[in-house]
Design a protein around this motif. Structure first.
Motif, PDB file in Angstrom:
ATOM      1  N   ILE A 138      34.430  -5.607  -1.029  1.00  0.00           N
ATOM      2  CA  ILE A 138      33.840  -6.690  -1.817  1.00  0.00           C
ATOM      3  C   ILE A 138      33.965  -8.000  -1.062  1.00  0.00           C
ATOM      4  O   ILE A 138      35.076  -8.461  -0.777  1.00  0.00           O
ATOM      5  CB  ILE A 138      34.532  -6.802  -3.192  1.00  0.00           C
ATOM      6  CG1 ILE A 138      34.430  -5.461  -3.937  1.00  0.00           C
ATOM      7  CG2 ILE A 138      33.917  -7.918  -4.013  1.00  0.00           C
ATOM      8  CD1 ILE A 138      35.279  -5.392  -5.179  1.00  0.00           C
ATOM      9  N   GLU A 139      32.838  -8.595  -0.746  1.00  0.00           N
ATOM     10  CA  GLU A 139      32.806  -9.935  -0.167  1.00  0.00           C
ATOM     11  C   GLU A 139      32.452 -10.903  -1.283  1.00  0.00           C
ATOM     12  O   GLU A 139      31.343 -10.865  -1.825  1.00  0.00           O
ATOM     13  CB  GLU A 139      31.760 -10.000   0.959  1.00  0.00           C
ATOM     14  CG  GLU A 139      31.654 -11.352   1.595  1.00  0.00           C
ATOM     15  CD  GLU A 139      33.003 -11.852   2.051  1.00  0.00           C
ATOM     16  OE1 GLU A 139      33.489 -12.833   1.449  1.00  0.00           O
ATOM     17  OE2 GLU A 139      33.574 -11.266   2.969  1.00  0.00           O
ATOM     18  N   THR A 140      33.400 -11.736  -1.682  1.00  0.00           N
ATOM     19  CA  THR A 140      33.213 -12.542  -2.879  1.00  0.00           C
ATOM     20  C   THR A 140      32.508 -13.858  -2.634  1.00  0.00           C
ATOM     21  O   THR A 140      32.150 -14.550  -3.578  1.00  0.00           O
ATOM     22  CB  THR A 140      34.577 -12.847  -3.530  1.00  0.00           C
ATOM     23  OG1 THR A 140      35.367 -13.627  -2.630  1.00  0.00           O
ATOM     24  CG2 THR A 140      35.292 -11.565  -3.877  1.00  0.00           C
ATOM     25  N   GLY A 141      32.284 -14.277  -1.381  1.00  0.00           N
ATOM     26  CA  GLY A 141      31.768 -15.615  -1.162  1.00  0.00           C
ATOM     27  C   GLY A 141      32.862 -16.625  -1.431  1.00  0.00           C
ATOM     28  O   GLY A 141      34.041 -16.289  -1.508  1.00  0.00           O
ATOM     29  N   ASP A 142      32.485 -17.901  -1.602  1.00  0.00           N
ATOM     30  CA  ASP A 142      33.526 -18.881  -1.881  1.00  0.00           C
ATOM     31  C   ASP A 142      33.805 -18.932  -3.377  1.00  0.00           C
ATOM     32  O   ASP A 142      33.127 -18.320  -4.186  1.00  0.00           O
ATOM     33  CB  ASP A 142      33.187 -20.269  -1.306  1.00  0.00           C
ATOM     34  CG  ASP A 142      32.071 -20.966  -2.061  1.00  0.00           C
ATOM     35  OD1 ASP A 142      31.693 -20.481  -3.142  1.00  0.00           O
ATOM     36  OD2 ASP A 142      31.589 -21.998  -1.576  1.00  0.00           O
ATOM     37  N   VAL A 143      34.833 -19.674  -3.770  1.00  0.00           N
ATOM     38  CA  VAL A 143      35.310 -19.633  -5.153  1.00  0.00           C
ATOM     39  C   VAL A 143      34.357 -20.314  -6.118  1.00  0.00           C
ATOM     40  O   VAL A 143      34.447 -20.125  -7.323  1.00  0.00           O
ATOM     41  CB  VAL A 143      36.708 -20.285  -5.267  1.00  0.00           C
ATOM     42  CG1 VAL A 143      37.723 -19.486  -4.504  1.00  0.00           C
ATOM     43  CG2 VAL A 143      36.665 -21.733  -4.758  1.00  0.00           C
ATOM     44  N   HIS A 144      33.417 -21.134  -5.607  1.00  0.00           N
ATOM     45  CA  HIS A 144      32.514 -21.856  -6.490  1.00  0.00           C
ATOM     46  C   HIS A 144      31.134 -21.218  -6.576  1.00  0.00           C
ATOM     47  O   HIS A 144      30.387 -21.467  -7.501  1.00  0.00           O
ATOM     48  CB  HIS A 144      32.355 -23.305  -6.020  1.00  0.00           C
ATOM     49  CG  HIS A 144      33.638 -24.073  -6.081  1.00  0.00           C
ATOM     50  ND1 HIS A 144      34.268 -24.352  -7.270  1.00  0.00           N
ATOM     51  CD2 HIS A 144      34.412 -24.612  -5.104  1.00  0.00           C
ATOM     52  CE1 HIS A 144      35.379 -25.042  -7.028  1.00  0.00           C
ATOM     53  NE2 HIS A 144      35.485 -25.205  -5.722  1.00  0.00           N
ATOM     54  N   ASN A 145      30.774 -20.397  -5.597  1.00  0.00           N
ATOM     55  CA  ASN A 145      29.453 -19.787  -5.610  1.00  0.00           C
ATOM     56  C   ASN A 145      29.520 -18.468  -4.869  1.00  0.00           C
ATOM     57  O   ASN A 145      29.602 -18.439  -3.660  1.00  0.00           O
ATOM     58  CB  ASN A 145      28.444 -20.707  -4.927  1.00  0.00           C
ATOM     59  CG  ASN A 145      27.027 -20.198  -5.111  1.00  0.00           C
ATOM     60  OD1 ASN A 145      26.798 -19.015  -5.348  1.00  0.00           O
ATOM     61  ND2 ASN A 145      26.069 -21.102  -5.008  1.00  0.00           N
ATOM     62  N   ARG A 146      29.480 -17.378  -5.604  1.00  0.00           N
ATOM     63  CA  ARG A 146      29.633 -16.065  -4.987  1.00  0.00           C
ATOM     64  C   ARG A 146      28.301 -15.375  -4.762  1.00  0.00           C
ATOM     65  O   ARG A 146      28.254 -14.202  -4.473  1.00  0.00           O
ATOM     66  CB  ARG A 146      30.525 -15.191  -5.858  1.00  0.00           C
ATOM     67  CG  ARG A 146      31.936 -15.697  -5.929  1.00  0.00           C
ATOM     68  CD  ARG A 146      32.802 -14.763  -6.703  1.00  0.00           C
ATOM     69  NE  ARG A 146      32.378 -14.676  -8.086  1.00  0.00           N
ATOM     70  CZ  ARG A 146      32.991 -13.931  -8.990  1.00  0.00           C
ATOM     71  NH1 ARG A 146      34.029 -13.210  -8.656  1.00  0.00           N
ATOM     72  NH2 ARG A 146      32.575 -13.896 -10.235  1.00  0.00           N
ATOM     73  N   SER A 147      27.203 -16.104  -4.921  1.00  0.00           N
ATOM     74  CA  SER A 147      25.905 -15.467  -4.790  1.00  0.00           C
ATOM     75  C   SER A 147      25.177 -15.999  -3.572  1.00  0.00           C
ATOM     76  O   SER A 147      25.536 -17.006  -2.991  1.00  0.00           O
ATOM     77  CB  SER A 147      25.065 -15.733  -6.049  1.00  0.00           C
ATOM     78  OG  SER A 147      24.795 -17.118  -6.151  1.00  0.00           O
ATOM     79  N   GLY A 148      24.125 -15.312  -3.188  1.00  0.00           N
ATOM     80  CA  GLY A 148      23.273 -15.782  -2.115  1.00  0.00           C
ATOM     81  C   GLY A 148      23.589 -15.147  -0.777  1.00  0.00           C
ATOM     82  O   GLY A 148      24.723 -14.798  -0.473  1.00  0.00           O
ATOM     83  N   ARG A 149      22.529 -15.007   0.051  1.00  0.00           N
ATOM     84  CA  ARG A 149      22.671 -14.401   1.361  1.00  0.00           C
ATOM     85  C   ARG A 149      23.660 -15.165   2.241  1.00  0.00           C
ATOM     86  O   ARG A 149      24.388 -14.585   3.040  1.00  0.00           O
ATOM     87  CB  ARG A 149      21.300 -14.359   2.033  1.00  0.00           C
ATOM     88  CG  ARG A 149      21.264 -13.646   3.366  1.00  0.00           C
ATOM     89  CD  ARG A 149      19.909 -13.845   4.022  1.00  0.00           C
ATOM     90  NE  ARG A 149      18.852 -13.258   3.223  1.00  0.00           N
ATOM     91  CZ  ARG A 149      18.314 -12.058   3.464  1.00  0.00           C
ATOM     92  NH1 ARG A 149      18.740 -11.342   4.482  1.00  0.00           N
ATOM     93  NH2 ARG A 149      17.352 -11.592   2.705  1.00  0.00           N
ATOM     94  N   GLU A 150      23.686 -16.504   2.088  1.00  0.00           N
ATOM     95  CA  GLU A 150      24.552 -17.305   2.959  1.00  0.00           C
ATOM     96  C   GLU A 150      26.033 -17.088   2.677  1.00  0.00           C
ATOM     97  O   GLU A 150      26.883 -17.481   3.477  1.00  0.00           O
ATOM     98  CB  GLU A 150      24.205 -18.797   2.836  1.00  0.00           C
ATOM     99  CG  GLU A 150      24.542 -19.429   1.491  1.00  0.00           C
ATOM    100  CD  GLU A 150      23.408 -19.300   0.478  1.00  0.00           C
ATOM    101  OE1 GLU A 150      23.367 -20.113  -0.449  1.00  0.00           O
ATOM    102  OE2 GLU A 150      22.575 -18.385   0.630  1.00  0.00           O
ATOM    103  N   PHE A 151      26.357 -16.468   1.538  1.00  0.00           N
ATOM    104  CA  PHE A 151      27.748 -16.174   1.219  1.00  0.00           C
ATOM    105  C   PHE A 151      28.048 -14.685   1.376  1.00  0.00           C
ATOM    106  O   PHE A 151      29.024 -14.187   0.828  1.00  0.00           O
ATOM    107  CB  PHE A 151      28.082 -16.629  -0.202  1.00  0.00           C
ATOM    108  CG  PHE A 151      28.018 -18.109  -0.387  1.00  0.00           C
ATOM    109  CD1 PHE A 151      29.078 -18.922  -0.018  1.00  0.00           C
ATOM    110  CD2 PHE A 151      26.886 -18.704  -0.908  1.00  0.00           C
ATOM    111  CE1 PHE A 151      29.012 -20.291  -0.178  1.00  0.00           C
ATOM    112  CE2 PHE A 151      26.813 -20.074  -1.069  1.00  0.00           C
ATOM    113  CZ  PHE A 151      27.874 -20.873  -0.702  1.00  0.00           C
TER     114      PHE A 151
END
Length: 402
Positions: free
Chosen positions: A117-130
């Motif tokens: 699981i790659e969660t992205g950053d704590v404020h925005n876990r969506s999007g290709r860049e995350f």
């Protein structure tokens, strides 16, 4: 301490998910050690720290009897946007760039479940860049993961937050996993353009017989692959689709009805803003349905119209965002629901989940309004109301849909 081993095993089986107590029991007497160790190491979670992976590898090397006990591995990392933008990942702070993980996985010969699981950053876990590029992982780790995914022992996989070449690339990773029963795919993106998918190789077999499939992937190409005759979904009994594309939903549900399939028994749909006419959902064997819609009135209205009177449906769960709801304005809806429920002999529970982002005292009044509006369901003992906390900024989807 002189206790029969069967009694010791039973005691520890009852606290299998209480790790602190299991550790205490393992120190109490030698008879507890083997059973406690089995539960302690059954599921291992490696969080975003290269030190954690390295320490676990050192433990496996010093205590080789532990590796065969691990059946469930969860690997979670937080990929900061800064790291992606700069195309740089510090090996000292990101275990996916280190060697430990590629050394750990071959030792876990009894692994039956894996989550990456790659969660992205704590404020925005969506999007290709995350999301993490699969092809930018170290080649040894890619190779080891491919071996794990094709293992004849693997029964469940959860993959979240990655960019891959294509749906063909994704599904080919699991094509040899003959024991695979559960697959969960979330926030996956593809570098090949939509609408131009490479064909699935006719010579490549698809060995999994999935019983549970969860999709939170906005890709029409992936849908086309999954409904390909070479990808057998006829064993799927639990299907969850977190997508706003109506045609994709319809294809996926219908793909589970082909040939000798008994059909989906447990269906979940994240419907976002609308609930189109979908009588095809109510298959003969449907036993439970879980729906999320931002307009609960529309959801309920279409639901009661579409549900056939001979349905075997037992459980209905409806998710609705918190808000001001005026139930007294639509008495015809109450009448329709009451009439539908009266013709559903198998129906046991209708649960409405109120999803809140911020702490609120409004749930009590909302609960009273719902119970008053649907008093016939209360009299039947069918209505259950639940408040679900959601972090909001932590992700696009409420609990159960990510």
């Amino acid at each position: 301490m002189d206790l029969p081993q069967e009694l010791v095993d039973t005691i520890l089986d009852n606290i299998h998910d209480d790790v602190p107590s299991l550790k205490s029991c393992s120190l109490a007497a030698r008879t507890f050690v083997i059973s406690a160790r089995k539960h302690i190491f059954k599921k291992i979670e490696i969080l975003s720290s290269s030190d954690a992976a390295q320490r676990f590898y050192e433990l496996l090397c010093s205590s080789p009897h532990i590796a065969p006990l691990v059946e469930d591995l969860c690997i979670t990392s937080v990929l900061e946007k800064f790291s992606v933008t700069c195309a740089y990942l510090d090996p000292s702070g990101d275990y996916m760039s280190g060697r430990a993980l590629s050394l750990i996985l071959p030792l876990l010969t009894e692994l039956i479940r894996i989550s990456i699981i790659e969660t992205g950053d704590v404020h925005n876990r969506s999007g290709r860049e995350f999301s993490r590029s699969w092809n930018k992982m170290e080649p040894p780790l890619q190779s080891v993961l491919a071996n794990v995914f094709s293992s004849p022992r693997l029964e469940a996989v959860h993959l979240c937050g990655f960019v891959l070449e294509s749906p063909c690339h994704l599904l080919s990773l699991f094509s040899e996993a003959a024991a695979l029963k559960e697959m969960s795919l979330s926030r996956l993106y593809f570098t090949q353009g939509e609408g131009r998918p490479e064909p699935w190789p006719e010579s490549q077999l698809w060995r999994p017989k999935l019983q549970s499939l969860f999709l939170n992937v906005f890709s029409t190409d992936l849908c086309q692959y999954l409904v390909n005759p070479h990808i057998d979904l006829t064993h799927v009994r639990t299907l969850t689709l977190a997508t706003s594309l109506p045609e994709q939903r319809k294809k996926m549900v219908q793909a589970t009805q082909f040939r000798l399939s008994r059909g989906v028994e447990h269906l979940g749909l994240y419907l976002s803003y609308n609930f189109e006419q979908t009588s095809y959902l109510f298959t003969t064997n449907l036993r439970s349905i879980h729906l999320h819609c931002n307009s609960m009135f529309e959801l309920l209205g279409v639901f009661v119209q579409a549900c056939p009177h001979d349905s075997r449906l037992e459980y209905v769960t409806l998710d609705t965002p918190a808000g001001v709801l005026h139930f007294t304005e639509i008495p015809e809806l109450h009448t329709a629901i009451d009439a539908t429920v009266a013709h559903l002999p198998a129906l046991k529970t209708i649960e409405i989940r109120w999803i809140v982002v911020e702490p609120s005292n409004a749930f009590t009044q909302w609960e009273v309004d719902i119970q008053t509006a649907f008093s016939s369901l209360v009299r039947r003992g069918m209505l259950h109301l639940t408040r679900i906390a959601w972090r909001g900024l932590g992700g696009l989807y409420p609990p159960g849909w990510e």
